[in-house]
Design a protein around this motif. Sequence first.
Motif, PDB file in Angstrom:
ATOM      1  N   LYS A 159       0.812  -1.211   0.000  1.00  0.00           N
ATOM      2  CA  LYS A 159       0.000   0.000   0.000  1.00  0.00           C
ATOM      3  C   LYS A 159       0.853   1.271   0.000  1.00  0.00           C
ATOM      4  CE  LYS A 159      -3.952  -2.121   2.366  1.00  0.00           C
ATOM      5  NZ  LYS A 159      -4.854  -2.055   3.532  1.00  0.00           N
ATOM      6  N   ALA A 160       2.157   1.102   0.042  1.00  0.00           N
ATOM      7  CA  ALA A 160       3.045   2.262   0.041  1.00  0.00           C
ATOM      8  C   ALA A 160       2.972   2.995  -1.296  1.00  0.00           C
ATOM      9  CB  ALA A 160       4.482   1.824   0.313  1.00  0.00           C
ATOM     10  N   SER A 161       3.150   4.295  -1.257  1.00  0.00           N
ATOM     11  CA  SER A 161       3.107   5.102  -2.472  1.00  0.00           C
ATOM     12  C   SER A 161       4.346   5.982  -2.556  1.00  0.00           C
ATOM     13  CB  SER A 161       1.861   5.990  -2.481  1.00  0.00           C
ATOM     14  OG  SER A 161       1.947   6.967  -3.500  1.00  0.00           O
ATOM     15  N   PRO A 162       5.102   5.892  -3.659  1.00  0.00           N
ATOM     16  CA  PRO A 162       6.249   6.793  -3.814  1.00  0.00           C
ATOM     17  C   PRO A 162       5.816   8.247  -3.905  1.00  0.00           C
ATOM     18  CG  PRO A 162       5.822   5.593  -5.848  1.00  0.00           C
ATOM     19  CD  PRO A 162       4.954   4.974  -4.793  1.00  0.00           C
ATOM     20  N   TRP A 163       4.586   8.491  -4.325  1.00  0.00           N
ATOM     21  CA  TRP A 163       4.100   9.867  -4.406  1.00  0.00           C
ATOM     22  C   TRP A 163       3.894  10.462  -3.019  1.00  0.00           C
ATOM     23  CZ3 TRP A 163       4.454  12.519  -8.721  1.00  0.00           C
ATOM     24  CH2 TRP A 163       4.515  11.829  -9.930  1.00  0.00           C
ATOM     25  N   ARG A 164       3.384   9.649  -2.079  1.00  0.00           N
ATOM     26  CA  ARG A 164       3.249  10.144  -0.707  1.00  0.00           C
ATOM     27  C   ARG A 164       4.617  10.429  -0.114  1.00  0.00           C
ATOM     28  NH1 ARG A 164      -1.146   6.352  -0.221  1.00  0.00           N
ATOM     29  NH2 ARG A 164       0.255   4.794   0.683  1.00  0.00           N
ATOM     30  N   LEU A 165       5.561   9.508  -0.350  1.00  0.00           N
ATOM     31  CA  LEU A 165       6.926   9.734   0.121  1.00  0.00           C
ATOM     32  C   LEU A 165       7.491  11.002  -0.510  1.00  0.00           C
ATOM     33  CD1 LEU A 165       9.570   8.912   1.514  1.00  0.00           C
ATOM     34  CD2 LEU A 165      10.066   7.485  -0.487  1.00  0.00           C
ATOM     35  N   GLY A 166       7.278  11.174  -1.816  1.00  0.00           N
ATOM     36  CA  GLY A 166       7.776  12.347  -2.513  1.00  0.00           C
ATOM     37  C   GLY A 166       7.200  13.638  -1.963  1.00  0.00           C
ATOM     38  N   ALA A 167       5.919  13.611  -1.614  1.00  0.00           N
ATOM     39  CA  ALA A 167       5.291  14.808  -1.065  1.00  0.00           C
ATOM     40  C   ALA A 167       5.922  15.208   0.267  1.00  0.00           C
ATOM     41  CB  ALA A 167       3.791  14.568  -0.891  1.00  0.00           C
ATOM     42  N   VAL A 168       6.216  14.204   1.099  1.00  0.00           N
ATOM     43  CA  VAL A 168       6.856  14.482   2.387  1.00  0.00           C
ATOM     44  C   VAL A 168       8.263  15.034   2.180  1.00  0.00           C
ATOM     45  CG1 VAL A 168       7.706  13.468   4.532  1.00  0.00           C
ATOM     46  CG2 VAL A 168       5.489  12.764   3.621  1.00  0.00           C
ATOM     47  N   VAL A 169       9.023  14.395   1.306  1.00  0.00           N
ATOM     48  CA  VAL A 169      10.385  14.856   1.035  1.00  0.00           C
ATOM     49  C   VAL A 169      10.357  16.255   0.432  1.00  0.00           C
ATOM     50  CG1 VAL A 169      12.486  14.427  -0.307  1.00  0.00           C
ATOM     51  CG2 VAL A 169      11.288  12.515   0.764  1.00  0.00           C
ATOM     52  N   ALA A 170       9.388  16.528  -0.434  1.00  0.00           N
ATOM     53  CA  ALA A 170       9.268  17.857  -1.041  1.00  0.00           C
ATOM     54  C   ALA A 170       9.038  18.920   0.022  1.00  0.00           C
ATOM     55  CB  ALA A 170       8.122  17.862  -2.055  1.00  0.00           C
ATOM     56  N   LEU A 171       8.159  18.615   0.969  1.00  0.00           N
ATOM     57  CA  LEU A 171       7.877  19.566   2.038  1.00  0.00           C
ATOM     58  C   LEU A 171       9.111  19.817   2.898  1.00  0.00           C
ATOM     59  CD1 LEU A 171       5.894  21.302   3.656  1.00  0.00           C
ATOM     60  CD2 LEU A 171       5.236  19.245   4.930  1.00  0.00           C
ATOM     61  N   VAL A 172       9.795  18.733   3.257  1.00  0.00           N
ATOM     62  CA  VAL A 172      11.011  18.854   4.070  1.00  0.00           C
ATOM     63  C   VAL A 172      12.073  19.646   3.309  1.00  0.00           C
ATOM     64  CG1 VAL A 172      12.909  17.591   5.147  1.00  0.00           C
ATOM     65  CG2 VAL A 172      10.559  16.757   5.386  1.00  0.00           C
ATOM     66  N   ALA A 173      12.245  19.352   2.017  1.00  0.00           N
ATOM     67  CA  ALA A 173      13.244  20.050   1.205  1.00  0.00           C
ATOM     68  C   ALA A 173      12.953  21.542   1.150  1.00  0.00           C
ATOM     69  CB  ALA A 173      13.272  19.464  -0.205  1.00  0.00           C
ATOM     70  N   ALA A 174      11.677  21.895   1.001  1.00  0.00           N
ATOM     71  CA  ALA A 174      11.308  23.304   0.935  1.00  0.00           C
ATOM     72  C   ALA A 174      11.587  24.019   2.256  1.00  0.00           C
ATOM     73  CB  ALA A 174       9.831  23.438   0.566  1.00  0.00           C
ATOM     74  N   VAL A 175      11.259  23.355   3.363  1.00  0.00           N
ATOM     75  CA  VAL A 175      11.490  23.954   4.679  1.00  0.00           C
ATOM     76  C   VAL A 175      12.986  24.125   4.939  1.00  0.00           C
ATOM     77  CG1 VAL A 175      11.270  23.600   7.166  1.00  0.00           C
ATOM     78  CG2 VAL A 175       9.325  23.134   5.658  1.00  0.00           C
ATOM     79  N   VAL A 176      13.761  23.073   4.658  1.00  0.00           N
ATOM     80  CA  VAL A 176      15.205  23.128   4.880  1.00  0.00           C
ATOM     81  C   VAL A 176      15.839  24.221   4.007  1.00  0.00           C
ATOM     82  CG1 VAL A 176      17.385  21.879   4.597  1.00  0.00           C
ATOM     83  CG2 VAL A 176      15.418  20.734   5.624  1.00  0.00           C
ATOM     84  N   ALA A 177      15.410  24.301   2.749  1.00  0.00           N
ATOM     85  CA  ALA A 177      15.943  25.329   1.856  1.00  0.00           C
ATOM     86  C   ALA A 177      15.569  26.725   2.347  1.00  0.00           C
ATOM     87  CB  ALA A 177      15.413  25.117   0.443  1.00  0.00           C
ATOM     88  N   GLY A 178      14.348  26.862   2.843  1.00  0.00           N
ATOM     89  CA  GLY A 178      13.919  28.164   3.347  1.00  0.00           C
ATOM     90  C   GLY A 178      14.705  28.602   4.560  1.00  0.00           C
ATOM     91  N   VAL A 179      14.868  27.683   5.510  1.00  0.00           N
ATOM     92  CA  VAL A 179      15.624  28.016   6.725  1.00  0.00           C
ATOM     93  C   VAL A 179      17.092  28.247   6.391  1.00  0.00           C
ATOM     94  CG1 VAL A 179      16.387  27.160   8.970  1.00  0.00           C
ATOM     95  CG2 VAL A 179      14.025  26.775   8.225  1.00  0.00           C
TER      96      VAL A 179
END
Length: 419
Positions: free
Chosen positions: A70-90
């Motif tokens: 039931k795992a989805s690479p898209w769900r994983l990608g969404a989480v990584v995208a959010l983390v990447a955006a936050v880390v880049a912003g900070v």
Amino acid sequence: MRSLSLATVFAAASGFIVIWLASFTVDAASYAEFQAYWGLFFALTGAIDGVMQETTRAVADSRETGRTSKASPWRLGAVVALVAAVVAGVGGALGMDRIMADPPAAATGLLAAGLASYTLQAVLSGVLSGLKLWGRYATLVALDSGVRLLAVVAAWALGLGGGALLWVTVIGTVSWLVVLGTDPHARERLSTPVDVDARRLTRRALSAMVATGASAALITGFPVFVQASFKDAGAAAHAVGSGEGASVTVAGIILAVTLTRAPILVPLQRFQSALIVRFVAHRATLYRALGTPLAATLALGVVGALAAWALGPWILEVAFGKEELMVPGGVLAILTFASAFTGCLVITGAATLAVERHGSYVAGWVTASVVAFAVLFTPLALVPAVCTALVAGPTAGAAVHLVALGRRPAHHPATGTMT
């Protein structure tokens, strides 16, 4: 696969054209900032490529074995995208002013948005590769580069300045929306199954990101640290060194590093899979198997250094023309030979992967990056610092790999496998 090969060649050529045209769009100081920003963005996307690698493996294995979860690479990608955006912003809020004089806030925002979008593009790349849809994947690769190429042509023709080059850097990351939007089976791509549960998918993706990020930091991210270390020198030639390197600016040295690396590192990176296969077949005599490619790479470095010394200044003059981007032949020769040391690191890294020493592979690249970047922050002037860093860092990293390869593998009697 032919379409993918052509798309890869187009992408590589487009990257060089973008860097070339950008030099005519802004002055030397702004060009150095652009090169550093370009290097930062692609170093970070290099780390994110670990998501693509694991998605490719998970989708391909599910397709071959029939195992699904039931795992989805898209769900994983969404989480990584959010983390990447936050880390880049900070991170941008804390240190973007070390790279960009103006406007650091806009540069940070674009970096965060670009990385978030690239993460989802990496997921789509992994899905298409895992399903062996090479034609559609080739379209994605070509579109990413083509959009960026058109953008830099527009920036140059309209005289839009340095701010436009920030958009040029990140604009290709919207390509996944175009490809997915024109895909008649888009819904299937969004629900493509993988072979492992969410926990394993996440753990393996993070491991892959560490590995790809470690190598990208040194190969692609090096200009970022050069700009951060010598930003105060700006474009003033007299502020960066003495002797033959006295006339070398920050923009000039970053351009020189980029150009002198390509002849050795681009082919080696493309042939990493072939190197791994070679080393797997010669596990028992691994050091002997390493001898030929290492010797060939160093020999190519010597030949390239001679060519760079004789022809390099003329090529820079013809292709770029700006006095601020000129680099003496002796410096170009040293940088070209130094690229062979990074090539040797690529080779020893392939050997560690071949014998399944993934931890040592990452440790070697991390060591190389730490040593190289530490040298840049010493009191050395620009040219000596860059040349020393590009030799000392890869040498230290390759030493870590070679020591690891010298250790006897642990044998597991129950399974007959080795680690």
